[in-house]
Design an enzyme around this catalytic site. Structure first.
Site, PDB file in Angstrom:
ATOM      1  N   ASN A   1       0.879  -1.181   0.000  1.00  0.00           N
ATOM      2  CA  ASN A   1       0.000   0.000   0.000  1.00  0.00           C
ATOM      3  C   ASN A   1       0.909   1.221   0.000  1.00  0.00           C
ATOM      4  O   ASN A   1       1.476   1.596   1.028  1.00  0.00           O
ATOM      5  CB  ASN A   1      -0.893  -0.038   1.244  1.00  0.00           C
ATOM      6  CG  ASN A   1      -1.898   1.101   1.267  1.00  0.00           C
ATOM      7  OD1 ASN A   1      -1.814   2.023   0.444  1.00  0.00           O
ATOM      8  ND2 ASN A   1      -2.829   1.051   2.198  1.00  0.00           N
TER       9      ASN A   1
ATOM     10  N   ARG B   1      -2.672  -2.107  -3.407  1.00  0.00           N
ATOM     11  CA  ARG B   1      -3.876  -1.297  -3.237  1.00  0.00           C
ATOM     12  C   ARG B   1      -3.765  -0.111  -4.203  1.00  0.00           C
ATOM     13  O   ARG B   1      -2.815   0.663  -4.132  1.00  0.00           O
ATOM     14  CB  ARG B   1      -3.952  -0.781  -1.806  1.00  0.00           C
ATOM     15  CG  ARG B   1      -5.123   0.143  -1.626  1.00  0.00           C
ATOM     16  CD  ARG B   1      -5.250   0.608  -0.193  1.00  0.00           C
ATOM     17  NE  ARG B   1      -6.464   1.383  -0.067  1.00  0.00           N
ATOM     18  CZ  ARG B   1      -6.530   2.589   0.495  1.00  0.00           C
ATOM     19  NH1 ARG B   1      -5.452   3.144   1.007  1.00  0.00           N
ATOM     20  NH2 ARG B   1      -7.672   3.213   0.561  1.00  0.00           N
TER      21      ARG B   1
ATOM     22  N   HIS C   1     -12.849   2.670  -0.198  1.00  0.00           N
ATOM     23  CA  HIS C   1     -12.856   1.661   0.874  1.00  0.00           C
ATOM     24  C   HIS C   1     -13.607   0.399   0.433  1.00  0.00           C
ATOM     25  O   HIS C   1     -14.084  -0.364   1.267  1.00  0.00           O
ATOM     26  CB  HIS C   1     -13.539   2.173   2.163  1.00  0.00           C
ATOM     27  CG  HIS C   1     -12.784   3.228   2.889  1.00  0.00           C
ATOM     28  ND1 HIS C   1     -13.411   4.209   3.636  1.00  0.00           N
ATOM     29  CD2 HIS C   1     -11.456   3.456   3.008  1.00  0.00           C
ATOM     30  CE1 HIS C   1     -12.509   5.007   4.173  1.00  0.00           C
ATOM     31  NE2 HIS C   1     -11.311   4.572   3.805  1.00  0.00           N
TER      32      HIS C   1
ATOM     33  N   ARG D   1     -10.381  15.264   7.002  1.00  0.00           N
ATOM     34  CA  ARG D   1     -11.204  15.703   5.859  1.00  0.00           C
ATOM     35  C   ARG D   1     -12.582  16.134   6.339  1.00  0.00           C
ATOM     36  O   ARG D   1     -13.141  15.560   7.266  1.00  0.00           O
ATOM     37  CB  ARG D   1     -11.392  14.568   4.850  1.00  0.00           C
ATOM     38  CG  ARG D   1     -10.120  14.087   4.227  1.00  0.00           C
ATOM     39  CD  ARG D   1     -10.447  13.095   3.100  1.00  0.00           C
ATOM     40  NE  ARG D   1      -9.295  12.266   2.822  1.00  0.00           N
ATOM     41  CZ  ARG D   1      -9.324  10.932   2.790  1.00  0.00           C
ATOM     42  NH1 ARG D   1     -10.450  10.260   2.983  1.00  0.00           N
ATOM     43  NH2 ARG D   1      -8.225  10.263   2.540  1.00  0.00           N
TER      44      ARG D   1
ATOM     45  N   GLY E   1     -14.220   2.431  14.455  1.00  0.00           N
ATOM     46  CA  GLY E   1     -15.386   1.540  14.501  1.00  0.00           C
ATOM     47  C   GLY E   1     -15.147   0.313  15.356  1.00  0.00           C
ATOM     48  O   GLY E   1     -16.037  -0.143  16.072  1.00  0.00           O
TER      49      GLY E   1
ATOM     50  N   GLU F   1      -7.934  -5.443   5.065  1.00  0.00           N
ATOM     51  CA  GLU F   1      -7.790  -5.142   3.638  1.00  0.00           C
ATOM     52  C   GLU F   1      -6.619  -5.893   3.021  1.00  0.00           C
ATOM     53  O   GLU F   1      -6.681  -6.309   1.865  1.00  0.00           O
ATOM     54  CB  GLU F   1      -7.616  -3.624   3.450  1.00  0.00           C
ATOM     55  CG  GLU F   1      -8.907  -2.863   3.702  1.00  0.00           C
ATOM     56  CD  GLU F   1      -8.707  -1.372   3.899  1.00  0.00           C
ATOM     57  OE1 GLU F   1      -8.234  -0.980   4.985  1.00  0.00           O
ATOM     58  OE2 GLU F   1      -9.014  -0.605   2.980  1.00  0.00           O
TER      59      GLU F   1
END
Ligand code: ADP
Length: 397
Positions: free
Chosen positions: A7, A89, A178, A239, A330, A382
């Site tokens: 990544n 990725r 995502h 953001r 989360g 991921e």
């Protein structure tokens, strides 16, 4: 079988060597501050052993070469390791790429062309691909796109209400991001619940530094909060998420900000950092506990936006079977989960506070006994999803 997952960001490379079947991580690491004058750094972990190094890292190839040295130092010579594939990725696949794709010269050119849609993300992804091509020329490389899962969003969800000619000319539509995480987590949810994917309506909150929410009907996405770029939607670490587009015009006229100034403001100086001065949720929590009102307000804005999307997606789906939280915030922040779903018993959504605050780490249910909607926490992975996709594609080549 072993897969290297890469990544590659603007000044960093995250990597993992893993076994795609079992998910066992053989080694992983992070190269940071690539191209910075005062030097870069690497932290590499293989089993119990962690090695670090600080030195100047001029570019991504040098960064990856340093990582390969660390692999060798810790007993895994990558040239000899029998790597089946390298999975990258790649952030933006545009309209072109909607499944993991074996990288050849033409694919690399197309990913380069798509940089106009993702000028901050695709160019560093390409540098990572080029670096691996230099160092492991024989190994198949596969691009796994963050946008791919959302390729089939329904027209009403993916279309911006602007001049359709302008939209067509400039590729302006909602792409979503995502996707690798949302797809992986949705699969884990169906496994966890033991129900076929096509029988489930799901809402998934991926809340990391970047954050997005997706609504899925029967395993397929019908809406998601990120758009043309990863800037749309939820409040994030740095953001802004959703804004009145008029704010941009206003700032251009009154604060005389140019494109780069606006880009910096909205991508790096907004969200939690913009409102409270910190983007890390743990520090935000500490400040809230210490009575910092800016931190409290930022938290409230964050939760308000989560509930806004939850309400929208409940109606879009016409009912939901499972609501799932994933990624750094989360998975680890029970307050966010509880506050996002507070007072929704009439909608069949009830969180059990004991289950919600338990220190478990795996996939778990946090809804109360009588909750019609299952509320789950499911760790995302991921890297594993990319590794499995890479093997599937490389195996076909
Ligand atoms: P990304 O991959 O987008 O950089 P992550 O998924 O790692 O982001 O999430 C980063 C966020 O998760 C940070 O705000 C961090 O504070 C939060 N986070 C990570 N671990 C924990 C934890 N153990 N407790 C609370 N928050 C956490």
């Amino acid at each position: 079988m072993r897969v290297l997952v890469v990544n590659s960001g603007s000044s960093s490379i995250k990597y993992q060597l893993l076994e795609p079947e079992s998910g066992t991580i053989i080694a992983s690491g992070l190269v940071e501050r690539i191209g910075e004058d005062d030097g870069g750094a690497i932290e590499h972990t293989a089993g119990e052993q962690t090695v670090t190094d600080k030195r100047k890292i001029p570019d991504h190839t040098a960064g990856l070469r340093l990582a390969f040295d660390k692999f060798a130092e810790t007993g895994h010579d990558l040239a000899q390791a029998g790597i089946t594939a390298v999975g990258h990725r790649v952030v933006h696949g545009g309209e072109v790429f909607y499944r993991p794709t074996l990288i050849d010269d033409q694919v690399l050119r197309t990913i380069t062309e798509l940089s106009t849609l993702a000028p901050l993300h695709n160019p560093p992804n390409i540098r990572g691909i080029e670096a691996v091509r230099t160092l492991l020329p024989e190994v198949p490389q596969v691009a796994v796109f963050d946008t791919a899962f959302f390729h089939g969003l329904p027209p009403a969800a993916k279309t911006y209400a602007i001049d359709s000619q302008v939209a067509e000319t400039h590729g302006i539509r909602r792409y979503g991001f995502h996707g690798t995480s949302h797809e992986y987590v949705s699969g884990r949810v169906t496994e966890f619940l033991g129900r076929p994917a096509d029988s489930l309506n799901q809402i998934i909150f991926h809340l990391g530094n970047g954050a997005s929410v997706a609504a899925l009907r029967g395993g397929r996405p019908v809406d998601t909060s990120m758009g043309l770029t990863p800037l749309e939607g939820l409040v994030m670490g740095t953001r802004s998420g959703n804004l009145d587009p008029g704010i941009i015009l206003h700032l251009m006229r009154t604060a005389h900000l140019d494109v780069d100034g606006i880009d910096r403001l909205l991508n790096r100086g907004s969200g939690l950092r913009g409102m409270a001065g910190v983007n890390d949720f743990r520090e935000l929590r500490r400040r809230i506990d210490a009575g910092d009102t800016a931190a409290r307000n930022a938290y409230d804005v964050y939760v308000h936006r989560l509930r806004h999307y939850l309400g929208a997606y409940l109606v879009e789906l016409g009912g939901v079977d499972a609501i799932t939280f994933t990624a750094g915030v989360g998975e680890n922040n029970p307050d966010v989960r509880a506050d996002a779903l507070a007072g929704l018993e009439d909608f069949g959504i009830a969180v059990d506070s004991g289950l919600n605050t338990a220190k478990d780490r795996g996939a778990r249910r946090i809804s109360a006994e009588g909750s019609r909607v299952q509320v789950l926490v499911v760790p995302t992975n991921e890297e594993l999803a990319i590794a499995r996709a890479a093997v599937a594609v490389a195996g076909m080549s």
